[in-house]
Scaffold this motif. Structure first.
Motif, mmCIF file in Angstrom:
data_model
loop_
_atom_site.group_PDB
_atom_site.id
_atom_site.type_symbol
_atom_site.label_atom_id
_atom_site.label_comp_id
_atom_site.label_asym_id
_atom_site.label_seq_id
_atom_site.Cartn_x
_atom_site.Cartn_y
_atom_site.Cartn_z
ATOM 1 N N GLN A 38 0.943 -1.210 -0.035
ATOM 2 C CA GLN A 38 0.003 0.138 -0.209
ATOM 3 C C GLN A 38 0.795 1.241 0.130
ATOM 4 O OE1 GLN A 38 -3.308 0.042 -0.159
ATOM 5 N NE2 GLN A 38 -3.083 -2.276 -0.436
ATOM 6 N N LEU A 39 2.159 0.902 0.657
ATOM 7 C CA LEU A 39 2.883 2.248 0.613
ATOM 8 C C LEU A 39 3.376 2.891 -0.708
ATOM 9 C CD1 LEU A 39 4.459 4.380 2.484
ATOM 10 C CD2 LEU A 39 6.339 2.785 2.879
ATOM 11 N N LEU A 40 3.795 1.840 -1.493
ATOM 12 C CA LEU A 40 4.407 2.054 -2.661
ATOM 13 C C LEU A 40 3.474 2.520 -3.781
ATOM 14 C CD1 LEU A 40 7.384 -0.478 -3.011
ATOM 15 C CD2 LEU A 40 7.493 1.785 -2.354
ATOM 16 N N VAL A 41 2.202 2.578 -3.606
ATOM 17 C CA VAL A 41 1.360 3.163 -4.390
ATOM 18 C C VAL A 41 1.655 4.427 -4.560
ATOM 19 C CG1 VAL A 41 -1.374 3.913 -4.658
ATOM 20 C CG2 VAL A 41 -0.608 1.269 -4.136
ATOM 21 N N TRP A 42 2.432 5.275 -3.404
ATOM 22 C CA TRP A 42 2.745 6.604 -3.456
ATOM 23 C C TRP A 42 4.014 6.619 -3.796
ATOM 24 C CZ3 TRP A 42 -1.814 9.406 -3.726
ATOM 25 C CH2 TRP A 42 -2.942 8.876 -2.924
ATOM 26 N N SER A 43 4.793 5.928 -4.489
ATOM 27 C CA SER A 43 6.332 5.773 -4.415
ATOM 28 C C SER A 43 6.913 6.984 -5.026
ATOM 29 C CB SER A 43 6.561 4.643 -5.613
ATOM 30 O OG SER A 43 6.121 4.793 -6.731
ATOM 31 N N GLU A 44 6.188 7.510 -6.139
ATOM 32 C CA GLU A 44 6.835 8.689 -6.680
ATOM 33 C C GLU A 44 6.698 9.953 -5.747
ATOM 34 O OE1 GLU A 44 8.565 8.474 -9.171
ATOM 35 O OE2 GLU A 44 7.824 6.496 -9.747
ATOM 36 N N ALA A 45 5.234 10.056 -5.172
ATOM 37 C CA ALA A 45 5.030 11.297 -4.270
ATOM 38 C C ALA A 45 6.073 11.044 -2.817
ATOM 39 C CB ALA A 45 3.788 11.159 -3.795
ATOM 40 N N LEU A 46 6.307 9.946 -2.321
ATOM 41 C CA LEU A 46 7.336 9.744 -1.401
ATOM 42 C C LEU A 46 8.820 10.221 -1.863
ATOM 43 C CD1 LEU A 46 6.032 6.429 0.306
ATOM 44 C CD2 LEU A 46 5.771 8.655 1.123
ATOM 45 N N VAL A 137 11.575 11.037 -10.317
ATOM 46 C CA VAL A 137 10.409 11.597 -9.564
ATOM 47 C C VAL A 137 10.142 13.023 -10.712
ATOM 48 C CG1 VAL A 137 9.914 13.301 -7.583
ATOM 49 C CG2 VAL A 137 10.840 11.121 -7.174
ATOM 50 N N LEU A 138 11.147 13.572 -11.105
ATOM 51 C CA LEU A 138 10.818 14.928 -11.845
ATOM 52 C C LEU A 138 9.937 14.568 -13.131
ATOM 53 C CD1 LEU A 138 13.985 16.890 -10.801
ATOM 54 C CD2 LEU A 138 11.465 16.803 -9.788
ATOM 55 N N ARG A 139 10.021 13.284 -13.652
ATOM 56 C CA ARG A 139 9.039 13.177 -14.702
ATOM 57 C C ARG A 139 7.579 13.600 -14.585
ATOM 58 N NH1 ARG A 139 11.479 9.734 -18.659
ATOM 59 N NH2 ARG A 139 13.362 8.881 -17.994
ATOM 60 N N ASN A 140 7.083 13.568 -13.407
ATOM 61 C CA ASN A 140 5.874 14.012 -13.154
ATOM 62 C C ASN A 140 5.928 15.547 -12.972
ATOM 63 O OD1 ASN A 140 3.617 15.059 -11.561
ATOM 64 N ND2 ASN A 140 3.311 12.901 -10.932
ATOM 65 N N PRO A 141 5.269 16.222 -13.806
ATOM 66 C CA PRO A 141 5.294 17.930 -14.107
ATOM 67 C C PRO A 141 4.755 18.422 -12.757
ATOM 68 C CG PRO A 141 4.423 16.944 -15.973
ATOM 69 C CD PRO A 141 4.484 15.900 -15.115
ATOM 70 N N ARG A 142 3.909 17.851 -12.003
ATOM 71 C CA ARG A 142 3.535 18.394 -10.871
ATOM 72 C C ARG A 142 4.503 18.301 -9.687
ATOM 73 N NH1 ARG A 142 -1.105 19.987 -8.198
ATOM 74 N NH2 ARG A 142 -1.647 19.497 -6.061
ATOM 75 N N LEU A 143 5.122 16.925 -9.480
ATOM 76 C CA LEU A 143 6.107 17.030 -8.468
ATOM 77 C C LEU A 143 7.201 17.783 -8.928
ATOM 78 C CD1 LEU A 143 5.938 13.037 -7.824
ATOM 79 C CD2 LEU A 143 5.108 14.847 -6.327
ATOM 80 N N ILE A 444 17.196 17.813 -16.045
ATOM 81 C CA ILE A 444 17.560 17.397 -17.551
ATOM 82 C C ILE A 444 17.172 16.100 -18.130
ATOM 83 C CG2 ILE A 444 18.869 17.780 -19.268
ATOM 84 C CD1 ILE A 444 20.350 19.948 -17.973
ATOM 85 N N ALA A 445 17.472 15.131 -17.373
ATOM 86 C CA ALA A 445 17.294 13.703 -17.749
ATOM 87 C C ALA A 445 15.757 13.528 -17.695
ATOM 88 C CB ALA A 445 17.982 12.798 -16.751
ATOM 89 N N SER A 446 15.219 13.902 -16.712
ATOM 90 C CA SER A 446 13.702 13.759 -16.902
ATOM 91 C C SER A 446 12.974 14.309 -17.979
ATOM 92 C CB SER A 446 13.133 14.395 -15.314
ATOM 93 O OG SER A 446 12.858 15.786 -15.323
ATOM 94 N N PHE A 447 13.365 15.241 -18.539
ATOM 95 C CA PHE A 447 12.611 15.832 -19.758
ATOM 96 C C PHE A 447 13.067 14.984 -20.894
ATOM 97 C CE2 PHE A 447 12.328 19.610 -17.097
ATOM 98 C CZ PHE A 447 11.084 20.334 -17.447
ATOM 99 N N TRP A 448 13.897 14.131 -20.851
ATOM 100 C CA TRP A 448 14.326 13.283 -22.115
ATOM 101 C C TRP A 448 13.435 12.597 -22.638
ATOM 102 C CZ3 TRP A 448 14.831 8.383 -23.588
ATOM 103 C CH2 TRP A 448 15.794 8.146 -24.704
ATOM 104 N N GLN A 449 13.103 12.544 -24.185
ATOM 105 C CA GLN A 449 12.122 11.512 -24.720
ATOM 106 C C GLN A 449 13.112 11.304 -25.865
ATOM 107 O OE1 GLN A 449 8.235 13.309 -25.476
ATOM 108 N NE2 GLN A 449 8.100 13.559 -23.430
#
Length: 467
Positions: A38-46, A137-143, A444-449
């Protein structure tokens, strides 16, 4: 494929690293357990929370406490990797960071002071895992926006306290003030970081992020707050009277200006586009010259850069650099191993009388003395690919008019500024600054596509995503 495209991974496809790889089998070994957690459901937010705690507290806590935060980040990244990893998220920057670490690990194994180098390698590993978690984590624009907002607000507190020191006075330490290069009435501020050069290294990238917040934050009040943070950080940075910090500040502004002009150019009328770059850059140069010529403290400090050994700080650095060059000459390929502990054991064998030093006082020399020419090559390759990646992704985001590009531009400008400062100092190796350095690279790596694959048919890529 040209040499340039090969060097910059222009056609790199993450599908090249299949699910049969050893790394994938190792890091995904606990995937079944993750499904029931249940904890890792929020893995990126944590992960974002851990990063926010570290960057929100870095200027205020001792290095030992910050080290505990870095260790928590490392442990959490390991947990995430063992439970779920997607090698399609491994960008060219990731592989070059791994190459850089590998060279330093080899240098550690062959170091003349192996135990000390192991300490340095452990510290470097913690910083690189900060990069790894940030890139994820920074792949998420909100985070991403939340974390950078924490950095901006924290830097505002740091800057305001520094300005308070300038207004009401601050205790002067003789080791920071050379009366031949600083005007008599000049007071160097250092805020919570306890060192004006370190404060400047901290403020160079955070000022870039504050400027980015003006474009990202919505509403007039948040934008006014971002403008205030940018102004306070800029003024506080100037009042550190750190010559290396000023050079970094100029480099950061120059890169920010180039990227900003590139971003806004298509939205301007055609006649403005031709003159936009020369007018803005010429204006920046004019403002800089007027400030230096018109303000005595700035003029005295800037001119001290060009007096050579007549300035005690210059003389000290020159003597340290000469000794470091001898160290590199004796161990040219893999150096002495990473970290200031190894440096402190080897440098006394080369130092000139009365010129003790804790580092090489130059990032390129420090990288070369620790990892040799192989380490310096890996470091330069990493910076090259990081810069090229940033420019390519800014171009992509400009087409979409995505305001998240401002964080990307700030990251590249921050790197340029810290590297400019690092040419003549090694405050980059202090945790308060080093964590920001690797945050910029991780962002910068998080923006890579990846570019559309020319090797795999669409159905093959689609089937791979389902695996």
């Amino acid at each position: 494929m040209t040499v340039w495209q090969t060097l910059t991974f222009a056609h790199y496809q993450p599908q090249q690293w299949g699910h049969s790889s050893f790394l994938h089998r190792l890091f995904g070994s606990l995937r079944a357990w993750r499904a029931s957690s249940q904890l890792l459901v929020w893995s990126e937010a944590l992960g974002g929370f851990l990063l926010a705690v570290v960057y929100g507290s870095a200027p205020f806590v001792p290095s030992s406490a910050l080290g505990l935060g870095l260790a928590a980040i490392a442990a959490y990244w390991a947990l995430l990797s063992l439970t779920d990893i997607d090698l399609r998220q491994a960008t060219p920057i990731h592989w070059l960071v791994l190459l850089y670490w590998g060279v330093d690990a080899l240098a550690t194994g062959l170091s003349p002071v192996r135990a000390a180098a192991l300490v340095g390698l452990a510290k470097l590993t913690l910083y690189l895992l900060v990069f790894a978690l940030a890139a994820r984590v920074l792949r998420n624009p909100r985070l991403r926006s939340l974390l950078f907002s924490v950095v901006v607000i924290t830097s505002l507190f740091v800057s305001v306290y520094g300005l308070n020191q300038w207004i009401y006075g601050v205790e002067e330490l003789a080791t920071w003030v050379d009366r031949n290069s600083v005007a008599d009435f000049t007071s160097r501020v250092y805020s919570y970081l306890g060192n004006p050069n370190l404060l400047a290294a901290y403020l160079v990238p955070t000022t870039a992020f504050s400027a980015a917040a003006i474009g990202v934050w919505r509403g007039w009040l948040p934008k006014l707050l971002a403008i205030a943070a940018t102004g306070a950080s800029s003024l506080c940075l100037i009042l550190t009277y750190s010559r290396g910090g000023w050079l970094g500040f100029v480099a950061m502004i120059f890169v920010w200006a180039l990227l900003g002009l590139y971003w806004f150019q298509p939205r301007l009328p055609a006649p403005w586009r031709r003159w936009l770059f020369p007018v803005v850059l010429g204006g920046l140069v004019a403002v800089l010259l007027v400030a230096v010529l018109g303000l005595e403290p700035l003029r005295v400090r800037v001119l001290s850069i060009f007096v050579g050994r007549e300035d005690s700080s210059n003389n000290f650095r020159i003597n340290v650099w000469l000794a470091v060059l001898q160290m590199i000459q004796d161990r040219p390929w893999l150096g002495i191993g990473p970290g200031n502990t190894a440096f402190n054991l080897v440098y006394p064998l080369y130092q000139q009388a009365r010129f003790t030093a804790l580092s090489a006082y130059s990032v390129p020399l420090e990288v070369a003395v620790e990892g040799g020419l192989l380490g310096l090559t890996a470091f330069a390759w990493l910076l090259l690919v990081t810069a090229v990646t940033a420019v390519r992704q800014v171009s992509r985001l400009r087409r979409d008019r995505n305001p998240q590009a401002f964080w990307l531009m700030a990251s590249l400008a921050g790197l340029a500024g810290m590297l400019g400062h690092g040419l003549f100092d090694t405050v980059l190796y202090r945790p308060e600054a080093s964590t920001l350095w690797w945050l910029c690279i991780g962002a910068i790596a998080s923006f890579w596509q990846p570019q559309p694959s020319k090797q795999l048919p669409p159905e093959a890529e689609h089937s791979d995503e389902k695996m």
